[in-house]
Design an enzyme around this catalytic site. Structure first.
Site, PDB file in Angstrom:
ATOM      1  N   TRP A  99      16.845 131.533 140.148  1.00  0.00           N
ATOM      2  CA  TRP A  99      17.549 130.276 140.449  1.00  0.00           C
ATOM      3  C   TRP A  99      19.047 130.471 140.343  1.00  0.00           C
ATOM      4  CZ3 TRP A  99      14.476 127.538 143.068  1.00  0.00           C
ATOM      5  CH2 TRP A  99      13.122 127.451 142.745  1.00  0.00           C
ATOM      6  N   ASP A 166      22.664 124.447 135.148  1.00  0.00           N
ATOM      7  CA  ASP A 166      21.337 124.099 135.666  1.00  0.00           C
ATOM      8  C   ASP A 166      20.405 124.055 134.457  1.00  0.00           C
ATOM      9  OD1 ASP A 166      18.818 123.949 136.768  1.00  0.00           O
ATOM     10  OD2 ASP A 166      19.076 125.655 138.138  1.00  0.00           O
ATOM     11  N   LYS A 190      10.071 119.322 135.684  1.00  0.00           N
ATOM     12  CA  LYS A 190       9.627 120.141 134.559  1.00  0.00           C
ATOM     13  C   LYS A 190       9.498 119.309 133.278  1.00  0.00           C
ATOM     14  CE  LYS A 190      10.767 123.679 137.416  1.00  0.00           C
ATOM     15  NZ  LYS A 190      11.874 124.031 138.301  1.00  0.00           N
TER      16      LYS A 190
HETATM   17  C1  LIG Z   1      12.482 124.628 139.358  1.00  0.00           C
HETATM   18  C2  LIG Z   1      13.909 125.039 139.225  1.00  0.00           C
HETATM   19  C3  LIG Z   1      14.839 124.868 140.271  1.00  0.00           C
HETATM   20  C4  LIG Z   1      14.454 124.346 141.624  1.00  0.00           C
HETATM   21  O1  LIG Z   1      14.257 122.998 141.593  1.00  0.00           O
HETATM   22  P1  LIG Z   1      13.966 122.200 142.948  1.00  0.00           P
HETATM   23  O2  LIG Z   1      13.946 120.797 142.426  1.00  0.00           O
HETATM   24  O3  LIG Z   1      12.664 122.685 143.482  1.00  0.00           O
HETATM   25  O4  LIG Z   1      15.086 122.434 143.879  1.00  0.00           O
HETATM   26  C5  LIG Z   1      16.143 125.233 140.028  1.00  0.00           C
HETATM   27  N1  LIG Z   1      16.531 125.753 138.855  1.00  0.00           N
HETATM   28  C6  LIG Z   1      15.670 125.947 137.839  1.00  0.00           C
HETATM   29  C7  LIG Z   1      16.159 126.534 136.553  1.00  0.00           C
HETATM   30  C8  LIG Z   1      14.337 125.600 137.992  1.00  0.00           C
HETATM   31  O5  LIG Z   1      13.463 125.794 136.989  1.00  0.00           O
END
Ligand SMILES: *Cc1c(COP(=O)(O)O)cnc(C)c1O
Length: 356
Positions: A99, A166, A190
């Site tokens: 990511w 993030d 999540k």
């Molecule tokens: C799941 C995840 C993403 C992607 O998220 P989307 O909502 O599918 O765009 C980005 N960064 C991290 C750390 C993730 O776990």
């Protein structure tokens, strides 16, 4: 048979969230209408949105000067929105996984994005230390929890430039010092709710400093000004997130959650260390994620990977397959996963060890 949900995302939600969401689908806030068919401009939904924002602020102790907004597009859209809104010339990235790499790639479209450090040399199995963030960077981007590789940045970064983080896979799992960040974003699926909404916490004074034109929908200021109602927000996903935040508050908030999460992760890492069949992919305990526990078969037992996978599945363990770039197994222990599920997985690992 009881199913234990270890999926990495979308992932397990509290029973409370599911129950309250079912109620809201039938009758939202006493309106006699379903949350699926309610206007986002209705007084009841505006209240829900405002309360959800207030709960985010309360749970994370968000200081004055910050705004909370809910947007569509997933965390992946933030990979582009962050540089578009924050980077004039230069930004700095800590590349700790897939990511993070994707975020870094988007930033390069908008200027001089530099990688300050990367753990790619060892398949992202550790968190780089002792790097220097250029003083002239407009911001420094980190991924606090690397969902695929099972590493986590446990200390809030202490750098001289604004930090963008993030936190998709560890938001609300522990206290963070929000004042150390200028921007935090997280996809809901999540630790918060169903897919379809992204929460963004942003310090207002970092905005308005870039010269490029920003499309209206991609400008954070649009959504701050409209209180996340510039266009139709993901009504259902926000409502579900509100339920999870109520559950979190009721349990004692992020501090209580961190205690639970530490206990759960310690149980599982201890078993992985003890069990002769398995090894953890992240060697340094300091770098190990409390949310996504990654492990593989020990070298001598490689041929048991598929049999263990089948055995675990037959015992109700769902979603423990590792990501294809790591292999092996990954058990995601998000907030809503009860300790009983971790204990059940450990029992399965022990039983399989005895049989082999
Ligand atoms: C799941 C995840 C993403 C992607 O998220 P989307 O909502 O599918 O765009 C980005 N960064 C991290 C750390 C993730 O776990």
């Amino acid at each position: 048979m009881k199913k234990h949900n270890f999926y990495a995302g979308p992932s397990i939600l509290p029973g409370y969230t599911i129950e309250k969401t079912i109620e809201g689908i039938k009758d939202f806030a006493g309106t006699g209408l379903s949350v699926l068919e309610i206007s986002h401009r209705s007084k009841e939904f505006i209240e829900c949105m405002n309360d959800t924002i207030a709960l985010v602020k309360e749970m994370l102790d968000v200081p004055a000067g910050y705004q909370v907004i809910f947007l569509g597009g997933g965390a992946s859209l933030q990979f582009a929105m962050v540089p578009m809104n924050l980077m004039n010339k230069k930004s700095a990235y800590l590349v700790t996984g897939e990511w993070a790499s994707k975020a870094f790639k988007e930033a390069k479209l908008y200027g001089d994005a530099v990688e300050v450090a990367s753990s790619k040399d060892k398949n992202f199995s550790y968190i780089p230390k002792n790097y220097t963030v250029p003083a002239d960077a407009d911001y420094f981007h980190v991924t606090t929890n690397n969902t695929i590789f099972g590493t986590q940045l446990k200390k809030d970064p202490d750098v001289a430039v604004p930090v963008a983080a993030d936190m998709s896979s560890d938001i609300f799992s522990r206290p963070v010092d929000v004042s150390k960040y200028s921007l935090i974003y997280a996809g809901a699926q999540k630790n918060l709710g169903p897919a379809g909404v992204t929460v963004i916490i942003i310090k207002e004074d970092v905005l308005g400093k870039v010269t490029r034109p920003i499309p209206t929908m991609l400008d954070y200021r649009t959504h701050i000004k409209a209180e996340s109602m510039f266009n139709t927000p993901p009504v259902f996903a926000v409502f579900a997130a509100q339920q999870t935040l109520r559950w979190l508050k009721d349990l004692g908030g992020v501090k209580a959650m961190e205690k639970r999460n530490k206990e759960k992760a310690a149980l599982l890492y201890d078993e992985i260390e003890r069990n002769k069949l398995f090894v953890p992919t992240v060697k340094d305990p300091e770098d190990r994620s409390l949310m996504n526990v990654c492990f593989v078969m020990a070298d001598e037992y490689k041929e048991l990977e598929k049999p263990f996978s089948d055995f675990a599945k037959s015992k109700g363990m769902i979603g423990i397959q590792g990501h294809r770039s790591v292999g092996g197994f990954r058990a995601s222990l998000y907030n809503a996963l009860p300790k009983e599920s971790v204990i059940a997985l450990i029992e399965v690992m022990k039983e399989f060890e005895l049989k082999n």
